[in-house]
Design an enzyme around this catalytic site. Structure first.
Site, PDB file in Angstrom:
ATOM      1  N   LYS A   1      31.830   6.327  44.265  1.00  0.00           N
ATOM      2  CA  LYS A   1      32.783   4.751  44.542  1.00  0.00           C
ATOM      3  C   LYS A   1      33.427   4.993  45.569  1.00  0.00           C
ATOM      4  O   LYS A   1      33.128   3.771  46.728  1.00  0.00           O
ATOM      5  CB  LYS A   1      33.641   4.233  43.201  1.00  0.00           C
ATOM      6  CG  LYS A   1      33.030   4.508  41.975  1.00  0.00           C
ATOM      7  CD  LYS A   1      34.642   3.909  41.075  1.00  0.00           C
ATOM      8  CE  LYS A   1      35.216   5.007  40.577  1.00  0.00           C
ATOM      9  NZ  LYS A   1      34.975   6.618  40.656  1.00  0.00           N
TER      10      LYS A   1
ATOM     11  N   ARG B   1      40.854  -0.404  35.669  1.00  0.00           N
ATOM     12  CA  ARG B   1      40.314   0.227  35.253  1.00  0.00           C
ATOM     13  C   ARG B   1      40.704   0.393  33.662  1.00  0.00           C
ATOM     14  O   ARG B   1      40.113   1.065  32.859  1.00  0.00           O
ATOM     15  CB  ARG B   1      40.922   1.893  35.805  1.00  0.00           C
ATOM     16  CG  ARG B   1      40.243   2.458  36.524  1.00  0.00           C
ATOM     17  CD  ARG B   1      41.407   4.065  37.094  1.00  0.00           C
ATOM     18  NE  ARG B   1      40.176   5.482  36.547  1.00  0.00           N
ATOM     19  CZ  ARG B   1      39.940   5.587  38.057  1.00  0.00           C
ATOM     20  NH1 ARG B   1      40.665   4.756  39.868  1.00  0.00           N
ATOM     21  NH2 ARG B   1      39.689   6.990  38.462  1.00  0.00           N
TER      22      ARG B   1
ATOM     23  N   ARG C   1      33.646  18.631  44.806  1.00  0.00           N
ATOM     24  CA  ARG C   1      34.191  17.340  46.013  1.00  0.00           C
ATOM     25  C   ARG C   1      35.020  17.980  46.996  1.00  0.00           C
ATOM     26  O   ARG C   1      35.991  18.793  46.549  1.00  0.00           O
ATOM     27  CB  ARG C   1      34.884  16.727  45.478  1.00  0.00           C
ATOM     28  CG  ARG C   1      34.988  15.386  46.065  1.00  0.00           C
ATOM     29  CD  ARG C   1      35.906  13.905  45.937  1.00  0.00           C
ATOM     30  NE  ARG C   1      36.589  13.700  44.289  1.00  0.00           N
ATOM     31  CZ  ARG C   1      36.911  12.913  43.470  1.00  0.00           C
ATOM     32  NH1 ARG C   1      35.730  11.526  44.200  1.00  0.00           N
ATOM     33  NH2 ARG C   1      37.395  13.138  42.445  1.00  0.00           N
TER      34      ARG C   1
ATOM     35  N   ARG D   1      40.986  17.866  44.931  1.00  0.00           N
ATOM     36  CA  ARG D   1      42.275  17.790  44.880  1.00  0.00           C
ATOM     37  C   ARG D   1      42.334  18.514  42.966  1.00  0.00           C
ATOM     38  O   ARG D   1      41.430  18.746  42.752  1.00  0.00           O
ATOM     39  CB  ARG D   1      41.464  16.327  43.872  1.00  0.00           C
ATOM     40  CG  ARG D   1      41.517  14.999  45.393  1.00  0.00           C
ATOM     41  CD  ARG D   1      40.712  13.902  45.027  1.00  0.00           C
ATOM     42  NE  ARG D   1      40.931  13.888  43.207  1.00  0.00           N
ATOM     43  CZ  ARG D   1      40.944  12.154  43.131  1.00  0.00           C
ATOM     44  NH1 ARG D   1      39.722  11.409  43.645  1.00  0.00           N
ATOM     45  NH2 ARG D   1      40.533  11.901  41.764  1.00  0.00           N
TER      46      ARG D   1
ATOM     47  N   ARG E   1      39.168  13.460  32.423  1.00  0.00           N
ATOM     48  CA  ARG E   1      38.669  11.855  33.205  1.00  0.00           C
ATOM     49  C   ARG E   1      37.967  10.425  32.710  1.00  0.00           C
ATOM     50  O   ARG E   1      37.760  10.434  32.689  1.00  0.00           O
ATOM     51  CB  ARG E   1      39.055  12.556  34.604  1.00  0.00           C
ATOM     52  CG  ARG E   1      40.585  12.233  35.112  1.00  0.00           C
ATOM     53  CD  ARG E   1      40.277  13.418  36.426  1.00  0.00           C
ATOM     54  NE  ARG E   1      39.588  12.775  37.658  1.00  0.00           N
ATOM     55  CZ  ARG E   1      39.025  13.070  38.345  1.00  0.00           C
ATOM     56  NH1 ARG E   1      38.677  13.772  38.490  1.00  0.00           N
ATOM     57  NH2 ARG E   1      38.917  12.445  38.719  1.00  0.00           N
TER      58      ARG E   1
HETATM   59  P1  ADP Z   1      34.440   8.945  42.929  1.00  0.00           P
HETATM   60  O1  ADP Z   1      35.423   7.457  44.330  1.00  0.00           O
HETATM   61  O2  ADP Z   1      33.596   7.656  42.459  1.00  0.00           O
HETATM   62  O3  ADP Z   1      35.533   9.642  42.291  1.00  0.00           O
HETATM   63  P2  ADP Z   1      33.433   9.665  44.994  1.00  0.00           P
HETATM   64  O4  ADP Z   1      33.154   9.139  46.503  1.00  0.00           O
HETATM   65  O5  ADP Z   1      34.476  11.138  45.753  1.00  0.00           O
HETATM   66  O6  ADP Z   1      33.362   9.248  43.945  1.00  0.00           O
HETATM   67  O7  ADP Z   1      32.108  11.085  44.942  1.00  0.00           O
HETATM   68  C1  ADP Z   1      32.314  12.443  44.191  1.00  0.00           C
HETATM   69  C2  ADP Z   1      31.347  13.928  45.276  1.00  0.00           C
HETATM   70  O8  ADP Z   1      30.240  13.168  45.038  1.00  0.00           O
HETATM   71  C3  ADP Z   1      32.138  13.841  46.593  1.00  0.00           C
HETATM   72  O9  ADP Z   1      32.345  14.858  47.285  1.00  0.00           O
HETATM   73  C4  ADP Z   1      30.722  12.817  47.404  1.00  0.00           C
HETATM   74  O10 ADP Z   1      31.054  13.126  49.093  1.00  0.00           O
HETATM   75  C5  ADP Z   1      29.617  13.166  46.677  1.00  0.00           C
HETATM   76  N1  ADP Z   1      28.929  11.818  46.099  1.00  0.00           N
HETATM   77  C6  ADP Z   1      28.678  10.662  46.051  1.00  0.00           C
HETATM   78  N2  ADP Z   1      28.058  10.376  46.283  1.00  0.00           N
HETATM   79  C7  ADP Z   1      26.740  11.042  46.600  1.00  0.00           C
HETATM   80  C8  ADP Z   1      25.529  10.856  46.392  1.00  0.00           C
HETATM   81  N3  ADP Z   1      24.695   9.738  45.952  1.00  0.00           N
HETATM   82  N4  ADP Z   1      24.574  11.808  46.229  1.00  0.00           N
HETATM   83  C9  ADP Z   1      25.279  12.971  46.144  1.00  0.00           C
HETATM   84  N5  ADP Z   1      26.537  13.095  46.680  1.00  0.00           N
HETATM   85  C10 ADP Z   1      27.565  12.187  45.818  1.00  0.00           C
HETATM   86  P1  AMP Z   2      40.577   8.284  41.912  1.00  0.00           P
HETATM   87  O1  AMP Z   2      41.172   8.594  42.964  1.00  0.00           O
HETATM   88  O2  AMP Z   2      40.248   6.963  41.375  1.00  0.00           O
HETATM   89  O3  AMP Z   2      39.800   9.543  40.941  1.00  0.00           O
HETATM   90  O4  AMP Z   2      42.223   7.953  40.345  1.00  0.00           O
HETATM   91  C1  AMP Z   2      42.411   9.891  40.599  1.00  0.00           C
HETATM   92  C2  AMP Z   2      44.008   9.078  39.961  1.00  0.00           C
HETATM   93  O5  AMP Z   2      45.407   7.911  40.073  1.00  0.00           O
HETATM   94  C3  AMP Z   2      43.365   8.544  38.260  1.00  0.00           C
HETATM   95  O6  AMP Z   2      42.660   9.747  37.854  1.00  0.00           O
HETATM   96  C4  AMP Z   2      44.025   8.309  37.436  1.00  0.00           C
HETATM   97  O7  AMP Z   2      45.191   8.766  37.428  1.00  0.00           O
HETATM   98  C5  AMP Z   2      44.898   7.559  39.074  1.00  0.00           C
HETATM   99  N1  AMP Z   2      44.570   5.729  38.909  1.00  0.00           N
HETATM  100  C6  AMP Z   2      43.784   5.443  40.089  1.00  0.00           C
HETATM  101  N2  AMP Z   2      43.714   4.150  40.033  1.00  0.00           N
HETATM  102  C7  AMP Z   2      44.197   3.881  38.663  1.00  0.00           C
HETATM  103  C8  AMP Z   2      44.448   2.659  37.843  1.00  0.00           C
HETATM  104  N3  AMP Z   2      43.216   1.597  38.561  1.00  0.00           N
HETATM  105  N4  AMP Z   2      44.624   2.809  36.902  1.00  0.00           N
HETATM  106  C9  AMP Z   2      44.937   4.139  36.360  1.00  0.00           C
HETATM  107  N5  AMP Z   2      45.990   5.006  37.347  1.00  0.00           N
HETATM  108  C10 AMP Z   2      44.581   5.010  38.433  1.00  0.00           C
END
Ligand code: ADP
Ligand code: AMP
Length: 220
Positions: free
Chosen positions: A15, A90, A130, A162, A173
């Site tokens: 995302k 969410r 990541r 993270r 999660r």
């Molecule tokens: P989210 O925001 O949904 O938690 P991220 O955008 O942070 O996910 O992506 C999670 C990890 O996967 C990151 O390390 C990112 O670089 C990698 N990633 C995201 N999309 C792809 C893809 N289509 N192919 C390979 N790696 C990806």
């Molecule tokens: P993310 O960066 O989207 O993976 O979010 C990291 C963490 O932040 C999540 O696991 C939750 O603990 C908190 N968080 C982010 N967005 C929300 C939301 N919309 N509602 C509740 N908790 C959230």
């Protein structure tokens, strides 16, 4: 009329990666509630300290705090034309509160919800590799490695992993996503705005599929 796009999908689906690209292309702000909480956490604000208690356990921050934070962010001028939401809503309560905010403040509604679909096994691989920078740029040790290990290609900041990307927290999660966030799929299907996207493809192919569905929406 303002345009609001919600990127839905489990943790690690991509995302944040996609929201950055889409928001640049559409010239709309990227609003990530996770990034906003992490900024508050690193500044040690009251909101950050409270949110940290939940984030570190892989739980959702309570709706009241999250909704108030988003309301405040949407009131800024850069959101006048809309926004790309990443990680919000969410829960059903957040989705209903968001609909109300859009109705009351923008005379608008959610235009499109690309839902990025990725299998659980691949999610774990994505999250365990990541690497983030403090300005929210995202890399992956194998899939999208930075040019210099440990350094952000874009802003030169030091990269970090993270705390909530540890294996135990990741499974929590994903469980929380299935229980509390997955019901939003039906919620947005009922509004006719949900579009399933295959998130297992490479990053550019996922972006192309999202842009394709957005184009159809805008032509409606
Ligand atoms: P989210 O925001 O949904 O938690 P991220 O955008 O942070 O996910 O992506 C999670 C990890 O996967 C990151 O390390 C990112 O670089 C990698 N990633 C995201 N999309 C792809 C893809 N289509 N192919 C390979 N790696 C990806
Ligand atoms: P993310 O960066 O989207 O993976 O979010 C990291 C963490 O932040 C999540 O696991 C939750 O603990 C908190 N968080 C982010 N967005 C929300 C939301 N919309 N509602 C509740 N908790 C959230």
């Amino acid at each position: 009329m303002a345009t609001f796009i919600v990127l839905l999908g489990p943790p690690g689906a991509g995302k944040g990666t996609q929201a950055k690209k889409i928001s640049e292309i559409l010239k709309l702000p990227h609003i990530s509630t996770g990034d906003l909480f992490r900024e508050n956490l690193s500044d040690q604000t009251e909101l950050g300290k409270e949110a940290g208690l939940y984030i570190n356990q892989g739980l959702l921050v309570p709706d009241s705090l999250t909704i108030a934070m988003v309301k405040d962010r949407l009131s800024r001028e850069d959101c006048a034309q809309g926004a790309v939401l990443d990680g919000f809503p969410r829960t059903l309560a957040q989705a209903e509160a968001f609909d109300q905010m859009l109705r009351e403040s923008f005379d608008s509604k959610v235009d499109c919800v690309p839902c990025i679909d990725v299998d659980a096994g691949l999610l774990v691989e994505r999250l365990s590799g990541r690497w983030m920078c403090p300005n929210g740029h995202v890399f992956h040790a194998t899939f999208t490695p930075p040019k210099v290990p440990g350094v952000c290609d874009i802003c030169g900041s030091e990269l970090y992993q993270r705390d909530d990307d540890k294996a135990e927290t990741v499974s929590k999660r994903i469980e929380v996503y299935n229980a509390q966030t997955a019901p939003l799929i039906q919620y947005y299907e009922r509004q006719n705005v949900l579009k399933k996207i295959d998130g297992a493809q490479d990053i550019d192919s996922v972006t192309r599929d999202i842009l394709d569905v957005l184009e159809k929406i805008e032509r409606k």
